[in-house]
Each structure stands twice: as C-alpha cells, then as structure tokens.
Design a protein around this motif. Structure first.
Motif, short mmCIF file in Angstrom:
data_model
loop_
_atom_site.label_atom_id
_atom_site.label_comp_id
_atom_site.label_asym_id
_atom_site.label_seq_id
_atom_site.Cartn_x
_atom_site.Cartn_y
_atom_site.Cartn_z
N PRO A 37 -99.45 -9.70 87.93
CA PRO A 37 -100.74 -9.05 87.57
C PRO A 37 -101.14 -9.22 86.12
O PRO A 37 -102.31 -9.05 85.79
CB PRO A 37 -100.47 -7.57 87.89
N ASN A 38 -100.18 -9.54 85.24
CA ASN A 38 -100.53 -9.67 83.82
C ASN A 38 -100.84 -11.10 83.40
O ASN A 38 -100.90 -11.41 82.21
CB ASN A 38 -99.39 -9.12 82.94
N ARG A 39 -101.01 -11.96 84.37
CA ARG A 39 -101.34 -13.37 84.10
C ARG A 39 -102.76 -13.47 83.52
O ARG A 39 -103.69 -12.81 83.99
CB ARG A 39 -101.25 -14.17 85.39
N TRP A 40 -102.92 -14.27 82.48
CA TRP A 40 -104.24 -14.57 81.91
C TRP A 40 -104.76 -15.87 82.51
O TRP A 40 -104.01 -16.84 82.64
CB TRP A 40 -104.16 -14.70 80.39
N THR A 41 -106.02 -15.88 82.86
CA THR A 41 -106.65 -17.06 83.47
C THR A 41 -107.87 -17.46 82.65
O THR A 41 -108.72 -16.61 82.37
CB THR A 41 -107.08 -16.77 84.92
N VAL A 42 -107.94 -18.71 82.27
CA VAL A 42 -109.08 -19.23 81.49
C VAL A 42 -109.71 -20.36 82.30
O VAL A 42 -109.01 -21.30 82.69
CB VAL A 42 -108.61 -19.79 80.13
N THR A 43 -110.99 -20.26 82.56
CA THR A 43 -111.69 -21.34 83.26
C THR A 43 -112.84 -21.84 82.39
O THR A 43 -113.42 -21.07 81.63
CB THR A 43 -112.25 -20.89 84.63
N ALA A 44 -113.14 -23.14 82.52
CA ALA A 44 -114.24 -23.73 81.76
C ALA A 44 -114.70 -25.00 82.45
O ALA A 44 -113.97 -25.59 83.25
CB ALA A 44 -113.80 -24.05 80.33
N ARG A 45 -115.92 -25.43 82.11
CA ARG A 45 -116.45 -26.68 82.69
C ARG A 45 -115.75 -27.88 82.09
O ARG A 45 -115.54 -28.88 82.77
CB ARG A 45 -117.96 -26.76 82.45
N GLY A 46 -115.42 -27.78 80.79
CA GLY A 46 -114.79 -28.94 80.16
C GLY A 46 -113.92 -28.52 78.99
O GLY A 46 -114.04 -27.41 78.47
N ALA A 47 -113.02 -29.43 78.60
CA ALA A 47 -112.15 -29.15 77.45
C ALA A 47 -111.69 -30.45 76.83
O ALA A 47 -111.50 -31.46 77.51
CB ALA A 47 -110.94 -28.33 77.89
N ASP A 48 -111.56 -30.41 75.51
CA ASP A 48 -111.04 -31.56 74.77
C ASP A 48 -109.71 -31.18 74.14
O ASP A 48 -109.60 -30.12 73.52
CB ASP A 48 -112.02 -31.98 73.66
N LEU A 49 -108.75 -32.05 74.31
CA LEU A 49 -107.43 -31.82 73.72
C LEU A 49 -107.12 -32.99 72.80
O LEU A 49 -106.83 -34.09 73.26
CB LEU A 49 -106.37 -31.71 74.82
N PRO A 50 -107.22 -32.74 71.49
CA PRO A 50 -106.93 -33.85 70.56
C PRO A 50 -105.48 -34.29 70.69
O PRO A 50 -104.62 -33.49 71.08
CB PRO A 50 -107.19 -33.23 69.18
N PRO A 51 -105.20 -35.56 70.36
CA PRO A 51 -103.81 -36.03 70.48
C PRO A 51 -102.90 -35.28 69.51
O PRO A 51 -103.29 -34.97 68.40
CB PRO A 51 -103.90 -37.51 70.11
N GLU A 52 -101.73 -34.99 69.95
CA GLU A 52 -100.71 -34.31 69.15
C GLU A 52 -101.24 -32.99 68.57
O GLU A 52 -100.97 -32.65 67.42
CB GLU A 52 -100.21 -35.23 68.03
N ALA A 53 -102.03 -32.31 69.33
CA ALA A 53 -102.54 -31.02 68.88
C ALA A 53 -102.29 -29.99 69.96
O ALA A 53 -102.25 -30.32 71.14
CB ALA A 53 -104.02 -31.11 68.57
N GLU A 54 -102.10 -28.76 69.53
CA GLU A 54 -101.85 -27.68 70.48
C GLU A 54 -103.09 -26.85 70.70
O GLU A 54 -103.02 -25.78 71.27
CB GLU A 54 -100.72 -26.78 69.94
N GLN A 55 -104.22 -27.32 70.18
CA GLN A 55 -105.45 -26.54 70.28
C GLN A 55 -106.48 -27.22 71.15
O GLN A 55 -106.89 -28.34 70.87
CB GLN A 55 -106.01 -26.31 68.87
N ILE A 56 -106.88 -26.53 72.19
CA ILE A 56 -107.88 -27.07 73.11
C ILE A 56 -109.24 -26.50 72.72
O ILE A 56 -109.34 -25.33 72.37
CB ILE A 56 -107.57 -26.65 74.56
N THR A 57 -110.27 -27.34 72.81
CA THR A 57 -111.63 -26.85 72.61
C THR A 57 -112.31 -26.83 73.97
O THR A 57 -112.44 -27.86 74.62
CB THR A 57 -112.41 -27.79 71.66
N LEU A 58 -112.69 -25.63 74.39
CA LEU A 58 -113.32 -25.48 75.71
C LEU A 58 -114.81 -25.26 75.54
O LEU A 58 -115.25 -24.67 74.54
CB LEU A 58 -112.72 -24.30 76.46
N ALA A 59 -115.58 -25.68 76.54
CA ALA A 59 -117.03 -25.49 76.49
C ALA A 59 -117.59 -25.37 77.89
O ALA A 59 -117.12 -26.03 78.81
CB ALA A 59 -117.68 -26.65 75.76
N GLY A 60 -118.60 -24.49 78.01
CA GLY A 60 -119.35 -24.36 79.25
C GLY A 60 -118.78 -23.37 80.24
O GLY A 60 -117.67 -23.53 80.73
N ASP A 61 -119.55 -22.31 80.51
CA ASP A 61 -119.19 -21.28 81.52
C ASP A 61 -117.74 -20.83 81.38
O ASP A 61 -116.99 -20.82 82.37
CB ASP A 61 -119.42 -21.83 82.94
N ILE A 62 -117.37 -20.43 80.20
CA ILE A 62 -115.98 -20.03 79.98
C ILE A 62 -115.78 -18.59 80.43
O ILE A 62 -116.58 -17.71 80.12
CB ILE A 62 -115.60 -20.18 78.49
#
Lengths: 240, 192
Positions: free
Chosen positions: B97-122
């Motif tokens: 029940p404590n699971r977090w869920t993230v949904t989005a239309r698109g996401a960019d993951l730069p190489p060797e990076a731990e940070q995703i950029t999400l966009a659209g209906d998040i």
C-alpha cells in the motif's frame, strides 16, 4: 437518487407554477410571458447556485511557502491566511498543524507572528495563537500576546466591547471569552473600564464576570487613566 | 492549325502520363529506406518494456514500464514513452500500500544520470507510510531523482489529499522520508 436540497425543491416548485400559469395564456400574452419565464428561471438558478456556495463551509488557505512530512501529517506554512465563509479569517506569519490526513478536521493550528483572528464577530490580535478545528469549524481560539487585544461588536446591542490581556481564550461552543494574566476591558462609548486578574465575557449574551462573582455589576469600576488601545479593524480584504 | 494543336495536346498528355508513371514507380520502395534511416538513429529501441533496477543491497530500487523506449545513437539519451515508475520505500512491502506510482506521457533519461525529466499528464500517487489516505499530485513537468527518490517541479501543480486540494508552484517530495515542500503561490481548500 440524492434527495433534493431545499433550494432545488423551491426552484422546482417555481417552475411548476410558471408552467401552470403559461397554460392559461393566449399567444400574445405568451410572447411577454416567455421572456419573463426565462428571466425568472435564470434568477432562480443563480439563487440556487449562490445558496449552494453559501452552504459550503470550505476552509480556504493562502500561503507563501509550505513544507511538511506526509507520514507525520505535519504542515508548516508561511504568510498563512485561512478563511471560512465571510466571518472567519485567521492570519499569521507562520502556521503549523500536525497529525492531519487529507483534511484539517480535529486539527490544532499553531500560529505565530502578527496573529489576526476574526471569528464570531470578534477580532483578536496577538503574538501567538492556537486555533482548534472540530466539526469543520474553529471551536476554540487561545491567543497570547503582550498584550493580546480583543474587540467584539455585539449584535444584540450594537456596542463594541474591547479588552486586552496576556492570555485570551475563546470557546465557541459556549461563547465565553476568558481574559487572564491581568486584563483591562471596556465598552466603546461608555465611561467604564474593568481591570483585574481575570475576566470572562460572553459574546452571545454580553454577560461578563470576574470568574468568582456571577454578578457583573460588582466588578465594574470607574475608568482609570490608562486607555485600552483599540485592536485592528476587521480586515475586509481577506474576509470577503 | 486545329489538327496541329490537337496533336500537341495529345503528345503532352502522353508525355505527362509516362513521366507520372516513372516518377511513382519507385515510390513504395522509398518508404522502407526512410524507416531504416529513423531506426538507424537509435542505438536500441524496445516496445512494451519493463525495467527492474536493483540497488546495491539487492533490493528493488524502482521498476519502470514503458510502451516504447529508445536510446539515441548520437546523444546516448534514453527516451521513454507512456511510462510508469514504481518505487517501494525501504522497509515497505514491494507492491504494497505504500508504493509510489509515477506516470507520464514521456521521459528523458540522460546517459549516466540518475535524474529523469518527465513531461505530459504527470500523475504521482501513493499512500505515505503511517497514513491511510493517498496523496495525488498532478502536473505537466517533473524531474525525478532516482538515486535520492525525490521528485521536484518548478511549475504549477495540483495536490489532492482526501478532501483537501492544494495548488502552488514548485514542489518537492522525497518518497522515502515523505518530506515535502512548496515553493510559492500556495492556495488550498479543504472541505470540512
């Protein structure tokens, strides 16, 4: 099906009577009658909408920044203003509430810095305050100040009463306001001032006592030189 | 004169017909070559993907599902479409029940990076530990730090928590600690 609200029932009965009236008219009268019906229907709709808005007791919050911990149910807000309806305004530099989950019912707001409370016709300005919400409305207000200032315009006699004390506690279920820690209380336009360690004042009945004697007349003493500084006037811009 | 004009028109019509036939004969063959060019710009491409990222302790750090995922040959950047990310905070039951869920239309993951950029209906939803009522964020732009398990945005957002609705600009939430902050322009309504 959900039961009709009193407003929707009233709107419905008006529609029925308008139709009944229309059936007795000729074509010429109908040309006048139909636009009048449309106007009446629109005004009834607006009345129903307005009533439904008024009947909602939503508490609105404005703030500059906020932070908290979901798991602990804590929220801290800066430059916070809480409003409910037209009569309740609570403002402070900082507001903190804990153990909330999805709503603020049965929550205690701890307010600090330039606390301004308008509630049940009373206006209080203080340094700190604890406002308790229960059953969807503020039920108790405890303020502290140096001193805290109180003002109340009673509906029954249209007289403004004001007081100051280091501690002012307001219980909305009884209407009693308790001034403690050295108080000064007066009526605007009347040449009396009550001073003492403690004083209780009821915003519903305008009764007051010193917490020991139930007869208010016994504690009335002539006004001394010191005048009670008036509290800030109600902040209309936020109470609308 | 009329005969000469008619002859010229006939010759022009026949010539045009031949040109049109020659021009469109190879048209169908060109389409696959364009697709091949597109495919060639990706290092890899996969559809209906599920990625499970394990942490150094052997526990699942996050799971990512996407309708399509592709890596650019030039930049190495990974682009995901129609994605869902799941994260179970440490000490909670995976998929519980404590699971977090993230949904989005698109996401960019730069190489060797731990940070995703999400966009659209998040949409971000989860029940904070120790609580029962879910928290739901909605916004159009978001960064998701997978290492810290922290989401942050700088644009407008809507937060629903039970009967309360809070809007503002710029929020930050850590999924593990459940600390949150709103930067500015805060408004809220709660229905008693």
């Amino acid at each position: 099906m959900a039961p009709l609200s009193p407003d929707s029932r009233r709107t419905s009965s008006h529609r029925t009577s308008l139709l009944a009236a229309a059936s007795t008219l000729g074509m010429r009268e109908l040309r006048l009658f139909l636009p009048l019906c449309a106007l009446a229907w629109l005004s009834l709709q607006q009345l129903a909408d307005a009533a439904s808005i008024r009947s909602r007791g939503d508490v609105r919050i404005e703030y500059a920044t906020s932070e908290g911990v979901f798991s602990a149910g804590t929220i801290k807000m800066t430059q916070v203003t809480l409003t409910q309806g037209e009569g309740t305004v609570i403002k402070a530099d900082e507001g903190y509430v804990s153990n909330v989950e999805g709503d603020f019912d049965n929550a205690q707001w701890q307010l600090t810095g330039k606390v301004h409370v308008e509630f049940e016709g009373a206006v209080v300005d203080a340094d700190t305050a604890v406002v308790t919400f229960a059953a969807g409305r503020p039920t108790a207000v405890r303020v502290r100040g140096t001193p805290a200032r109180f003002s109340h315009l009673a509906k029954m006699d249209n007289i403004r009463r004001q007081g100051r004390a280091p501690a002012i506690d307001f219980d909305s279920s009884t209407g009693w306001v308790r001034f403690s820690g050295g108080t000064s209380f007066s009526q605007v336009g009347k040449d009396i001032e009550i001073t003492g360690e403690e004083l209780n004042y009821n915003v519903n009945t305008t009764d007051y006592n010193d917490g020991k004697s139930p007869t208010p007349d016994r504690i009335v003493i002539p006004r001394d030189a010191a005048r009670v500084p008036p509290p800030r006037t109600p902040d209309r811009s936020t109470s609308q | 004169m009329k005969k000469a004009m008619a002859g010229l028109l006939l010759a022009a019509a026949i010539g045009g017909g031949i040109w049109y036939a020659l021009k469109h004969r190879g048209g169908e063959a060109n389409a696959p070559s364009t697709a091949q060019d597109d495919a060639a710009s990706y290092d890899f491409e996969a559809q209906d993907v599920q990625v499970t990222q394990m942490g150094p302790d052997g526990h699942i750090r996050y799971q990512l599902q996407a309708k399509r995922i592709a890596q650019s040959l030039e930049s190495g950047q990974v682009r995901a479409e129609d994605l869902t990310i799941y994260h179970d905070p440490p000490g909670t039951q995976p998929g519980g029940p404590n699971r977090w869920t993230v949904t989005a239309r698109g996401a960019d993951l730069p190489p060797e990076a731990e940070q995703i950029t999400l966009a659209g209906d998040i949409r971000v939803s989860g029940v904070p530990r120790g609580r029962k009522i879910p928290v739901v964020f909605q916004t159009e732009q978001l960064t998701y730090d997978l290492a810290r398990q922290e989401i942050a945005n700088s644009s407008e957002f809507l937060l629903d928590w039970g009967s309360s609705t809070i809007t503002g600009k710029g929020f930050k939430v850590n999924f593990n600690t459940t600390d949150w902050a709103v930067e500015s322009e805060g408004h809220g309504t709660f229905v008693p």
